[in-house]
Write an enzyme that holds these catalytic residues in place. Structure first.
Site, PDB file in Angstrom:
ATOM      1  N   ARG A  84      46.259  24.002  33.246  1.00  0.00           N
ATOM      2  CA  ARG A  84      46.413  24.280  34.665  1.00  0.00           C
ATOM      3  C   ARG A  84      47.690  23.586  35.124  1.00  0.00           C
ATOM      4  O   ARG A  84      48.161  22.643  34.493  1.00  0.00           O
ATOM      5  CB  ARG A  84      45.214  23.753  35.455  1.00  0.00           C
ATOM      6  CG  ARG A  84      43.878  24.345  35.020  1.00  0.00           C
ATOM      7  CD  ARG A  84      42.729  23.665  35.766  1.00  0.00           C
ATOM      8  NE  ARG A  84      41.422  24.212  35.392  1.00  0.00           N
ATOM      9  CZ  ARG A  84      40.659  23.751  34.410  1.00  0.00           C
ATOM     10  NH1 ARG A  84      41.099  22.730  33.667  1.00  0.00           N
ATOM     11  NH2 ARG A  84      39.488  24.287  34.139  1.00  0.00           N
ATOM     12  N   LYS A 120      39.835  18.561  35.979  1.00  0.00           N
ATOM     13  CA  LYS A 120      39.230  18.259  37.263  1.00  0.00           C
ATOM     14  C   LYS A 120      38.142  17.206  37.057  1.00  0.00           C
ATOM     15  O   LYS A 120      37.468  17.185  36.043  1.00  0.00           O
ATOM     16  CB  LYS A 120      38.604  19.530  37.862  1.00  0.00           C
ATOM     17  CG  LYS A 120      39.596  20.663  38.095  1.00  0.00           C
ATOM     18  CD  LYS A 120      38.878  21.915  38.546  1.00  0.00           C
ATOM     19  CE  LYS A 120      39.838  23.078  38.728  1.00  0.00           C
ATOM     20  NZ  LYS A 120      39.148  24.341  39.115  1.00  0.00           N
ATOM     21  N   HIS A 172      49.241  29.870  36.687  1.00  0.00           N
ATOM     22  CA  HIS A 172      47.919  30.126  36.103  1.00  0.00           C
ATOM     23  C   HIS A 172      47.920  31.383  35.233  1.00  0.00           C
ATOM     24  O   HIS A 172      47.036  31.550  34.392  1.00  0.00           O
ATOM     25  CB  HIS A 172      46.879  30.269  37.220  1.00  0.00           C
ATOM     26  CG  HIS A 172      45.534  29.718  36.859  1.00  0.00           C
ATOM     27  ND1 HIS A 172      45.275  28.366  36.757  1.00  0.00           N
ATOM     28  CD2 HIS A 172      44.367  30.328  36.559  1.00  0.00           C
ATOM     29  CE1 HIS A 172      44.001  28.171  36.421  1.00  0.00           C
ATOM     30  NE2 HIS A 172      43.432  29.349  36.281  1.00  0.00           N
ATOM     31  N   ARG A 176      47.893  30.548  31.635  1.00  0.00           N
ATOM     32  CA  ARG A 176      46.549  30.165  31.169  1.00  0.00           C
ATOM     33  C   ARG A 176      45.716  31.418  30.907  1.00  0.00           C
ATOM     34  O   ARG A 176      45.031  31.513  29.876  1.00  0.00           O
ATOM     35  CB  ARG A 176      45.898  29.289  32.246  1.00  0.00           C
ATOM     36  CG  ARG A 176      44.478  28.816  31.926  1.00  0.00           C
ATOM     37  CD  ARG A 176      44.043  27.843  33.032  1.00  0.00           C
ATOM     38  NE  ARG A 176      42.619  27.552  33.003  1.00  0.00           N
ATOM     39  CZ  ARG A 176      42.071  26.599  32.258  1.00  0.00           C
ATOM     40  NH1 ARG A 176      42.822  25.871  31.445  1.00  0.00           N
ATOM     41  NH2 ARG A 176      40.769  26.369  32.316  1.00  0.00           N
ATOM     42  N   HIS A 205      36.453  25.159  30.249  1.00  0.00           N
ATOM     43  CA  HIS A 205      35.538  25.727  31.238  1.00  0.00           C
ATOM     44  C   HIS A 205      34.187  25.021  31.178  1.00  0.00           C
ATOM     45  O   HIS A 205      33.683  24.706  30.104  1.00  0.00           O
ATOM     46  CB  HIS A 205      35.324  27.221  30.979  1.00  0.00           C
ATOM     47  CG  HIS A 205      36.497  28.063  31.381  1.00  0.00           C
ATOM     48  ND1 HIS A 205      36.681  29.351  30.925  1.00  0.00           N
ATOM     49  CD2 HIS A 205      37.547  27.811  32.212  1.00  0.00           C
ATOM     50  CE1 HIS A 205      37.790  29.849  31.437  1.00  0.00           C
ATOM     51  NE2 HIS A 205      38.326  28.934  32.225  1.00  0.00           N
ATOM     52  N   TYR A 233      37.662  37.237  30.809  1.00  0.00           N
ATOM     53  CA  TYR A 233      38.707  37.721  29.908  1.00  0.00           C
ATOM     54  C   TYR A 233      38.221  38.876  29.045  1.00  0.00           C
ATOM     55  O   TYR A 233      39.024  39.669  28.557  1.00  0.00           O
ATOM     56  CB  TYR A 233      39.221  36.569  29.041  1.00  0.00           C
ATOM     57  CG  TYR A 233      39.778  35.444  29.868  1.00  0.00           C
ATOM     58  CD1 TYR A 233      40.914  35.636  30.656  1.00  0.00           C
ATOM     59  CD2 TYR A 233      39.158  34.193  29.912  1.00  0.00           C
ATOM     60  CE1 TYR A 233      41.404  34.621  31.456  1.00  0.00           C
ATOM     61  CE2 TYR A 233      39.649  33.179  30.704  1.00  0.00           C
ATOM     62  CZ  TYR A 233      40.775  33.390  31.468  1.00  0.00           C
ATOM     63  OH  TYR A 233      41.260  32.393  32.270  1.00  0.00           O
TER      64      TYR A 233
END
Length: 253
Positions: free
Chosen positions: A74, A99, A178, A181, A204, A213
């Site tokens: 990210r 995060k 992004h 990514r 994730h 995806y």
């Protein structure tokens, strides 16, 4: 829920308790819109070739874009990379801070490693000095800690140049950092990596997020449907660079 709304419209007083109970039921988490913005393998090759590596800025930018793509980072994760996060083992590994201050280790391809070593050498980053080790890998002209807006500006700059030189490419609107990514995830799936592997690679929290995806093309959707009948490994799967070498040979030259 639709019936609860209908009942409330007809007789709010009588249906209030039923409507309130329905509202409190947690909604099932679903994948986000599958209309993601990603680059084709050819477009990735074009944009990674755009910076002028004979200048300091160009050398920084080609390294930055390559790392952004090869690690699936990210924008904020890219900005937060420090010199101590990089391990030039065999293969080269990089720690990305996610995060919530979580972290994951990713393996990067050989050609990206070569770019990274050249970039770090030119900046005097090849030192065990704590002052150097704690520095951020990428800096802007004004700040040692690069911002997301700066990364966005770099992507826009080279995207505009690539569009002008290749008017038949980069046809989607709304590309961003992004998109790199998204691109590596789609290309890994095309190369045969499982959704479980891609989930671990991207960091994730849920496989549900990764399934977006599989909806990009009918071929990937069919591959996802085939995977659904197979057992999911209990342990986290570390992404191997081997399938990427087959799908993206220009990164391994």
């Amino acid at each position: 829920m639709a019936f609860a709304k209908y009942a409330a419209d007809k007789d709010f007083t009588e249906s209030m308790s039923f409507y309130t109970a329905m509202v409190k039921i947690p909604k099932k988490k679903e994948p986000k819109n599958a209309s993601i913005k990603y680059f084709t393998k050819e477009e990735v090759c074009i944009i990674l070739s755009a910076p002028n590596a004979n200048t300091l800025t160009g050398q920084r930018d080609i390294t930055l874009l390559s790392v952004l793509y090869a690690t699936g980072a990210r924008a904020q994760e890219l900005c937060d990379i420090t010199i101590k996060d990089i391990s030039f083992s065999d293969p080269t590994r990089r720690k990305l801070t996610e995060k919530g201050n979580k972290s994951r280790i990713v393996t990067i391809p050989q050609n990206c490693t070569v770019l990274l070593k050249g970039y770090m050498k030119s900046r005097g980053f090849c030192s065990n000095d704590p002052g150097i080790q704690n520095r951020h890998l990428f800096s802007s002209r004004t700040n040692e800690h690069m911002s997301i807006s700066c990364v966005e500006g770099i992507v826009r700059k080279y995207l505009a140049a690539c569009r002008q030189e290749h008017p038949d490419k980069f046809l989607e609107k709304g590309y961003s950092p992004h998109s790199f990514r998204h691109s590596i995830a789609v290309h890994m799936l095309e190369a045969g990596d499982s959704l479980v592997t891609i989930k671990a690679f991207l960091g994730h929290a849920s496989i549900v997020t990764t399934t977006i995806y599989a909806q990009v093309t009918p071929e990937l959707a069919n591959k996802y449907l085939d995977e659904r009948g197979k057992p999911i490994p209990e342990k986290n799967v570390e992404a191997s660079p081997k399938p990427l070498a087959q799908a993206l040979p220009f990164l391994y030259k």
